[in-house]
Structure formats: structure tokens, C-alpha cells
Design an enzyme around this catalytic site. Sequence first.
Site, PDB file in Angstrom:
ATOM      1  N   HIS A 117       0.878  -1.167   0.000  1.00  0.00           N
ATOM      2  CA  HIS A 117       0.000   0.000   0.000  1.00  0.00           C
ATOM      3  C   HIS A 117       0.924   1.227   0.000  1.00  0.00           C
ATOM      4  O   HIS A 117       2.014   1.177   0.565  1.00  0.00           O
ATOM      5  CB  HIS A 117      -0.850  -0.035   1.273  1.00  0.00           C
ATOM      6  CG  HIS A 117      -1.875   1.051   1.367  1.00  0.00           C
ATOM      7  ND1 HIS A 117      -1.565   2.325   1.789  1.00  0.00           N
ATOM      8  CD2 HIS A 117      -3.206   1.048   1.114  1.00  0.00           C
ATOM      9  CE1 HIS A 117      -2.661   3.062   1.791  1.00  0.00           C
ATOM     10  NE2 HIS A 117      -3.674   2.315   1.381  1.00  0.00           N
ATOM     11  N   ASP A 194       3.690  -3.948   7.789  1.00  0.00           N
ATOM     12  CA  ASP A 194       2.382  -3.310   7.610  1.00  0.00           C
ATOM     13  C   ASP A 194       1.312  -4.370   7.875  1.00  0.00           C
ATOM     14  O   ASP A 194       1.070  -5.249   7.047  1.00  0.00           O
ATOM     15  CB  ASP A 194       2.281  -2.755   6.181  1.00  0.00           C
ATOM     16  CG  ASP A 194       0.923  -2.102   5.924  1.00  0.00           C
ATOM     17  OD1 ASP A 194       0.032  -2.202   6.794  1.00  0.00           O
ATOM     18  OD2 ASP A 194       0.769  -1.502   4.847  1.00  0.00           O
ATOM     19  N   GLN A 197      -3.923  -5.115   6.917  1.00  0.00           N
ATOM     20  CA  GLN A 197      -4.869  -6.117   6.413  1.00  0.00           C
ATOM     21  C   GLN A 197      -4.695  -7.465   7.114  1.00  0.00           C
ATOM     22  O   GLN A 197      -5.362  -8.441   6.750  1.00  0.00           O
ATOM     23  CB  GLN A 197      -4.693  -6.317   4.900  1.00  0.00           C
ATOM     24  CG  GLN A 197      -4.948  -5.086   4.066  1.00  0.00           C
ATOM     25  CD  GLN A 197      -6.411  -4.645   4.044  1.00  0.00           C
ATOM     26  OE1 GLN A 197      -7.307  -5.349   4.487  1.00  0.00           O
ATOM     27  NE2 GLN A 197      -6.649  -3.456   3.521  1.00  0.00           N
ATOM     28  N   LYS A 220     -10.297  -0.845  10.474  1.00  0.00           N
ATOM     29  CA  LYS A 220     -10.426  -2.081   9.680  1.00  0.00           C
ATOM     30  C   LYS A 220     -10.718  -3.285  10.564  1.00  0.00           C
ATOM     31  O   LYS A 220     -10.926  -4.384  10.076  1.00  0.00           O
ATOM     32  CB  LYS A 220      -9.149  -2.343   8.873  1.00  0.00           C
ATOM     33  CG  LYS A 220      -8.907  -1.310   7.757  1.00  0.00           C
ATOM     34  CD  LYS A 220      -7.758  -1.747   6.884  1.00  0.00           C
ATOM     35  CE  LYS A 220      -7.078  -0.608   6.169  1.00  0.00           C
ATOM     36  NZ  LYS A 220      -7.870   0.015   5.111  1.00  0.00           N
ATOM     37  N   CYS A 357      -4.884   2.493  -3.744  1.00  0.00           N
ATOM     38  CA  CYS A 357      -3.663   3.099  -3.160  1.00  0.00           C
ATOM     39  C   CYS A 357      -2.491   2.134  -3.213  1.00  0.00           C
ATOM     40  O   CYS A 357      -1.670   2.080  -2.277  1.00  0.00           O
ATOM     41  CB  CYS A 357      -3.899   3.573  -1.724  1.00  0.00           C
ATOM     42  SG  CYS A 357      -5.205   4.760  -1.590  1.00  0.00           S
TER      43      CYS A 357
HETATM   44  N1  7TS Z   1      -1.613  -0.587   4.598  1.00  0.00           N
HETATM   45  C1  7TS Z   1      -2.489  -1.403   3.995  1.00  0.00           C
HETATM   46  C2  7TS Z   1      -2.073  -2.794   3.613  1.00  0.00           C
HETATM   47  C3  7TS Z   1      -3.779  -0.955   3.738  1.00  0.00           C
HETATM   48  O1  7TS Z   1      -4.637  -1.766   3.142  1.00  0.00           O
HETATM   49  C4  7TS Z   1      -4.141   0.368   4.122  1.00  0.00           C
HETATM   50  C5  7TS Z   1      -5.497   0.937   3.807  1.00  0.00           C
HETATM   51  C6  7TS Z   1      -3.187   1.154   4.778  1.00  0.00           C
HETATM   52  C7  7TS Z   1      -1.925   0.649   4.987  1.00  0.00           C
HETATM   53  C8  7TS Z   1      -3.484   2.534   5.249  1.00  0.00           C
HETATM   54  O2  7TS Z   1      -4.443   2.514   6.259  1.00  0.00           O
HETATM   55  P1  7TS Z   1      -5.095   3.848   6.796  1.00  0.00           P
HETATM   56  O3  7TS Z   1      -6.099   3.401   7.799  1.00  0.00           O
HETATM   57  O4  7TS Z   1      -4.011   4.670   7.382  1.00  0.00           O
HETATM   58  O5  7TS Z   1      -5.734   4.515   5.618  1.00  0.00           O
HETATM   59  N2  7TS Z   1      -6.114   0.309   2.723  1.00  0.00           N
HETATM   60  C9  7TS Z   1      -7.254   0.688   2.126  1.00  0.00           C
HETATM   61  C10 7TS Z   1      -7.822  -0.046   1.090  1.00  0.00           C
HETATM   62  O6  7TS Z   1      -7.374  -1.089   0.646  1.00  0.00           O
HETATM   63  N3  7TS Z   1      -8.951   0.567   0.692  1.00  0.00           N
HETATM   64  O7  7TS Z   1      -9.110   1.668   1.427  1.00  0.00           O
HETATM   65  C11 7TS Z   1      -8.066   1.766   2.313  1.00  0.00           C
END
Ligand code: 7TS
Length: 401
Positions: A117, A194, A197, A220, A357
Site C-alpha cells: 500500500h 504493515d 490487512q 479495519k 492506493c
Molecule cells: N496498509 C495497507 C495494507 C492498507 O490496506 C491500508 C489501507 C493502509 C496501509 C493505510 O491505512 P489507513 O487506515 O491509514 O488509511 N487500505 C485501504 C484499502 O485497501 N482501501 O481503502 C483503504
Amino acid sequence: MDVLKLRNDFPVLRKDKNLAYLDNAAMALKPDCVINAVDNYYRNYGVNVHRGVYQLSFEATDMYEEARKTIAEFINAKFEEVVFTRGASQSLNLVAQSYGLNNIKEGDEVITTELEHHSSNMPWFNVCKVKNATLKYVPLDSEGRITVESFKKVLTKKTKVVAITYVSNVMGYVTPIREIIKLAHEVGAVVSLDGAQAVPHMNLDVKELDCDFLSFSGHKLCGPTGIGVLYGKKELLDAMEPIEFGGDMADTVTTTSQTYKATPYKFEAGTPIIAGAIGLAEACKYLKSIGLDNIAKYEKDLRDKAVAELKKIDGIKIYNPNAETGIISFNIDGVHPHDAASVFDEYKVCIRAGHHCAQLITAWLKTIGTVRASFYFYNTEEDIKKFIDGVRAAKDFFGQF
Ligand code: 7TS
């Protein structure tokens, strides 16, 4: 796992029985217990923590710190190893800006992957640019996976940091992380994992994994928005510099010097995300009561059923037919992913379309984007049916042109 009973914990699902919510990789829905915990804080406390010298503030402080304890237990970390942040993005950036900018030197190497990501790889692109270091990418195998063998190809004695995803948000692959962490440690590199997920979908124990840093978001895993966690090994966090300065993180301030509180407080400048932390702790308890192993198994089962149905339809390209988690990325031949998503919306199926992203893997797949369905424990076979009806409708509708 009684899915129908669990679904009843979610106001959004109670309100609209026809909704097939399949955008869980972007955000999970919120159960009553989380909403109530946040509501309770605002309704009955609503005061600041740490600085108050009155009963209400003492109690709010206890709730906030108790939340840290619950979350630490959830990932098997020590209390002081849990830093509250705005989310995975801020956690990942904190590691790069504090550990990265202070430890990476010219000529050093950082390893990342095309499965990241943007919030995982971009901070290190920046560190390498500023420090004249080299950013290397693990070559992906023919399915788009990170393998231990390909990791070995880029690992050298110059490697100082490995910034890597545990589960890809586009492909849903689980990285063989234990072996990678072991190899990275053998050359003295630290691993920033990271877990955005991964943490919501599988049992995860930071001590057993031996990762140096782990970043994830609350939203999430059924928690509130605006709260996330950076786990870091205590000795690493202790040695790191804060990147934000000001209220609550200061210890002693004079005109000529300033000292900071101990880990984790030195990384939490300003009024903390009190309601968010309390809500996230409740979400962790909720997921634990369901059982992370049950969740992982159930999601995999649902995705396999959905993939089997998708395969029955001609003209569908599935990019990750063999993934081990609840994410399916696909396209309908000749249909732009965003056009497809608009038809799904008419069928009350919430999915996401685009590059998610993660432009590196989108480019690797040689596409402009994908349609992504992502499952969680409250999804059902009925949701799969609606999803498949949506795919057929999108195909028929755009097939006319
Ligand atoms: N890393 C991964 C693997 C992610 O899927 C996401 C967000 C982030 C980091 C960043 O997370 P945040 O909460 O700081 O935004 N992924 C997604 C997605 O797949 N669709 O919307 C957000």
C-alpha cells in the site's frame, strides 16, 4: 461462529437487510459494543486524560490506559510498546521519519515490495531520496507473490530496513514473514511490518513473529476511525526521537533544553485520541470473543465459494484466484472497474474499484485498476449471491455496447 447472530450486532446490517457490504478491506462496519464504548466516554466523561487533577479525569485516564493494555494483550506486546496514532499510515510514517531519517545513511539499502500500500512504500522512497540510500524491490513471482527465495535475492549486508506488508490489500496474499524477518535480522536489518490487512483477520503475536515494528488501523477491525497503533520493540522505541513535539509528550522544558516522557508517551503529542482508543479496545475484545482463527477460516471459505462462482462466468479475469484471505481482485473484460462498481451499487453491493492506493501492484498486473470484493466474518453466502448477480448484471449491461 453464529454469523446471523453476529450480524445482529451491527446497526448498519440491521437497518438494511439487503446490503451486501464487501468493502471490508477499506473499512469494517462497527458493532454496538464499540459504538456504546465511544458513546459512554463522550456521554459520561468527555474530559481530558493525564493532566486533570479531579476524579472524572482520573477515571478517563484509567479507561484510556486500560485500552492500551487490552490492545497490547491482543497482539502480545508489552504495555509500553503500544503507541496510539491516527492509523496505519501515520504509524508507518512515524517509523520512517523517526527510525529511518535518523538511522539510514548514504549507501544503505532499504527493501520494500510492489505489493505495498502507498502508506508502506512511499515513506521509505522519501527516506532513501533524502539520505541518498537505495530502495530495492523484492521481485514478485508469476502469481504476484513475495517469496523467501526472491527476498534473498535483494537482501545484502547493506540492508538496514525491510518495509513490507503482511497481507496485500489488492492480492490478499499472506507474506511468508517469519522466514523473512529471520533473514533480515541475520544481516542486522529491522523489519517494519504493515499489518493493516492482517491484524483484523488472523491471530497475530508480535513476540512470536519477532517483527520490530507493526502498524495497523482501528477502523479495519471494527474500531472507530482516527485511531491506529504502532507497535515497536521497547528498546527500539526508547532509542528513537519523537517527530511531533508539544503537549503531553514533554517532561521538562526550559528556554535552553527540553526532555520528553518515556515510551510510548513521547510519541503521543497533544490531546490523545481518547474515544478512539477506548473504542478500539472494545473492538479487540469483540474479535477475540469470536476468535481470530474462526474469522480467518470463515473468510477463506467464503472467498473460495465466491471465486468458484466467479469462475463460472465467461470474460472475468481473477488476479488472485489462489489467495489465502478474503480479498478477490478481478476485472470484467472490456469494462472499466469504476463502471462495474456503479452497477454493483444498484444491486446494493458495496465493493471498491481502482488502484486501491497500491499503484505498484496495479502496474505489475498491467491494468488501470481492479474491482475488489473483500469479506469479513459477518458476510454470508447470500452476499456472494448478490455479488455474483452484480457481476452478471455489469457484464450484460456493458456487453451491449
Ligand atoms: N496498509 C495497507 C495494507 C492498507 O490496506 C491500508 C489501507 C493502509 C496501509 C493505510 O491505512 P489507513 O487506515 O491509514 O488509511 N487500505 C485501504 C484499502 O485497501 N482501501 O481503502 C483503504
